[in-house]
Structures are given as C-alpha cells and as structure tokens.
Design a protein around this motif. Structure first.
Motif, PDB file in Angstrom:
ATOM      1  N   CYS A  61     -17.129 -44.948  10.510  1.00  0.00           N
ATOM      2  CA  CYS A  61     -18.331 -44.857  11.343  1.00  0.00           C
ATOM      3  C   CYS A  61     -19.293 -46.028  11.151  1.00  0.00           C
ATOM      4  N   CYS A  64     -19.734 -49.914  13.445  1.00  0.00           N
ATOM      5  CA  CYS A  64     -20.635 -50.347  14.525  1.00  0.00           C
ATOM      6  C   CYS A  64     -22.113 -50.101  14.242  1.00  0.00           C
ATOM      7  N   HIS A  65     -22.415 -49.061  13.499  1.00  0.00           N
ATOM      8  CA  HIS A  65     -23.832 -48.740  13.241  1.00  0.00           C
ATOM      9  C   HIS A  65     -23.935 -48.050  11.882  1.00  0.00           C
TER      10      HIS A  65
HETATM   11  C1  HEC Z   1     -16.878 -48.828  18.085  1.00  0.00           C
HETATM   12  C2  HEC Z   1     -18.227 -48.743  17.601  1.00  0.00           C
HETATM   13  C3  HEC Z   1     -18.660 -47.415  17.048  1.00  0.00           C
HETATM   14  C4  HEC Z   1     -18.133 -46.728  15.976  1.00  0.00           C
HETATM   15  C5  HEC Z   1     -17.017 -47.171  15.061  1.00  0.00           C
HETATM   16  C6  HEC Z   1     -18.886 -45.506  15.867  1.00  0.00           C
HETATM   17  N1  HEC Z   1     -19.856 -45.480  16.804  1.00  0.00           N
HETATM   18 FE1  HEC Z   1     -21.285 -44.088  16.956  1.00  0.00          FE
HETATM   19  N2  HEC Z   1     -22.152 -45.109  18.479  1.00  0.00           N
HETATM   20  C7  HEC Z   1     -21.641 -46.262  19.047  1.00  0.00           C
HETATM   21  C8  HEC Z   1     -22.451 -46.630  20.178  1.00  0.00           C
HETATM   22  C9  HEC Z   1     -22.211 -47.839  21.067  1.00  0.00           C
HETATM   23  C10 HEC Z   1     -23.483 -45.668  20.258  1.00  0.00           C
HETATM   24  C11 HEC Z   1     -24.639 -45.581  21.301  1.00  0.00           C
HETATM   25  C12 HEC Z   1     -24.091 -45.146  22.641  1.00  0.00           C
HETATM   26  C13 HEC Z   1     -23.707 -43.710  22.725  1.00  0.00           C
HETATM   27  O1  HEC Z   1     -24.368 -42.844  22.113  1.00  0.00           O
HETATM   28  O2  HEC Z   1     -22.721 -43.394  23.417  1.00  0.00           O
HETATM   29  C14 HEC Z   1     -23.257 -44.747  19.177  1.00  0.00           C
HETATM   30  C15 HEC Z   1     -24.073 -43.666  18.913  1.00  0.00           C
HETATM   31  C16 HEC Z   1     -23.848 -42.726  17.926  1.00  0.00           C
HETATM   32  C17 HEC Z   1     -24.685 -41.579  17.663  1.00  0.00           C
HETATM   33  C18 HEC Z   1     -25.957 -41.223  18.439  1.00  0.00           C
HETATM   34  C19 HEC Z   1     -25.507 -40.492  19.664  1.00  0.00           C
HETATM   35  C20 HEC Z   1     -26.604 -39.794  20.379  1.00  0.00           C
HETATM   36  O3  HEC Z   1     -26.300 -39.231  21.457  1.00  0.00           O
HETATM   37  O4  HEC Z   1     -27.736 -39.759  19.885  1.00  0.00           O
HETATM   38  C21 HEC Z   1     -24.104 -40.882  16.647  1.00  0.00           C
HETATM   39  C22 HEC Z   1     -24.619 -39.603  16.030  1.00  0.00           C
HETATM   40  C23 HEC Z   1     -22.884 -41.579  16.280  1.00  0.00           C
HETATM   41  N3  HEC Z   1     -22.780 -42.711  17.059  1.00  0.00           N
HETATM   42  C24 HEC Z   1     -22.024 -41.144  15.329  1.00  0.00           C
HETATM   43  C25 HEC Z   1     -20.853 -41.814  14.974  1.00  0.00           C
HETATM   44  C26 HEC Z   1     -19.877 -41.298  14.043  1.00  0.00           C
HETATM   45  C27 HEC Z   1     -19.959 -39.965  13.340  1.00  0.00           C
HETATM   46  C28 HEC Z   1     -18.916 -42.244  13.939  1.00  0.00           C
HETATM   47  C29 HEC Z   1     -17.629 -42.169  13.129  1.00  0.00           C
HETATM   48  C30 HEC Z   1     -16.734 -41.094  13.484  1.00  0.00           C
HETATM   49  C31 HEC Z   1     -19.296 -43.349  14.812  1.00  0.00           C
HETATM   50  N4  HEC Z   1     -20.467 -43.042  15.430  1.00  0.00           N
HETATM   51  C32 HEC Z   1     -18.601 -44.525  14.939  1.00  0.00           C
HETATM   52  C33 HEC Z   1     -20.566 -46.963  18.606  1.00  0.00           C
HETATM   53  C34 HEC Z   1     -19.758 -46.614  17.558  1.00  0.00           C
END
Ligand code: HEC
Length: 117
Positions: A61, A64-65
């Motif tokens: 996770c 990217c962030h």
């Molecule tokens: C490939 C890049 C990437 C990875 C790896 C990634 N994310 Fe994200 N995540 C994003 C992006 C881009 C956004 C903002 C856009 C969206 O919410 O769709 C985001 C937003 C989020 C949010 C906020 C969503 C909201 O609606 O408030 C959460 C919580 C989150 N990610 C959890 C995770 C978790 C848990 C993992 C691992 C399983 C993960 N992310 C892995 C790209 C990624």
C-alpha cells in the motif's frame, strides 16, 4: 512519372522498411516489462513471498501513498477499496496482490479497525 521505378525509389522503400523494422524492434524490446506483470499475476507469491496480511499491507500500500488509517473506512467499504487499490497497482505496473493476498490485507485491516493507528 516514368513507368520504370527509379533506383532511388527502391532504396527509399528499403529505408522505410528498415525504419518499420526498427520501430517493431523497439516495441518488441519494450514488451518484457509487460510480460513480467503477467508472470506476477500467475505467481503473485513470488512478489510478496509468504507474507502476512500485515506485511502485504505495509509493503504494497505504500507504493503510492502513505498507509491509510484503519478507521478511515467501514468494514463494508474496505473489501471494495482494497480491490480497487489492487487494480490501480496492476494498471500502473506496481507489484500487486493475488486474490488471496488481497483478502489477507482486507482481513488484517478489518481486525485492526477498532485499534488506533
Ligand atoms: C497504484 C497506486 C496505489 C497503491 C499501491 C495503493 N493506492 Fe490507495 N490510492 C491511490 C490513489 C490514486 C488514491 C486516490 C484516488 C482514489 O481514491 O480512487 C488512493 C486512495 C486511497 C484511500 C482513500 C480513498 C478514499 O475514498 O478516501 C485509501 C483508504 C487507500 N487508497 C488505501 C489503500 C490501501 C489499503 C492500499 C493497499 C492495499 C493502497 N491504497 C494502495 C493509489 C494507490
């Protein structure tokens, strides 16, 4: 224009053919990276070998962030969100999770929701 093709035209045609061959070659050598992604899909455990839900969460996770807060979403929302994030990983060429690994991450998150981050 003469009905006989001048010699220059032929070499131009060869030049164009060579250019296309070069472009085709350039496309070909850019393919192995994509192939690697497909290999990961077939054998995802190679990417995160024998990892627990905690490790998978912490390592996948953050690609990217920063790690999200467990309490940021409800138990209904997390499974959908993890699947969506995993799709992002696959689409952007990051290391992504198998179905089992994604389930492990979801379970880990769900088991930590009541705790503070
Ligand atoms: C490939 C890049 C990437 C990875 C790896 C990634 N994310 Fe994200 N995540 C994003 C992006 C881009 C956004 C903002 C856009 C969206 O919410 O769709 C985001 C937003 C989020 C949010 C906020 C969503 C909201 O609606 O408030 C959460 C919580 C989150 N990610 C959890 C995770 C978790 C848990 C993992 C691992 C399983 C993960 N992310 C892995 C790209 C990624």
């Amino acid at each position: 224009m003469s009905p006989i093709t001048p010699p220059m035209k032929n070499s131009t045609a060869i030049g164009v053919t060579a250019l296309f061959a070069l472009v085709a070659f350039a496309i070909l050598i850019s393919l192995p990276e994509k192939k690697g992604t497909h290999e990961m899909k077939q054998e995802p455990s190679r990417v995160f070998p024998l990892a627990s839900g905690k490790t998978l969460f912490e390592e996948s996770c953050v690609q990217c962030h920063t790690l999200p807060l467990f309490k940021s979403h409800t138990p209904d929302q997390w499974p959908i969100l993890v699947k969506k994030m995993n799709r992002y990983m696959e689409q952007t060429g990051k290391n992504y999770l198998s179905t089992d690994e994604a389930d492990a991450v979801t379970s880990y998150i769900l088991s930590n929701i009541p705790a503070k981050n």
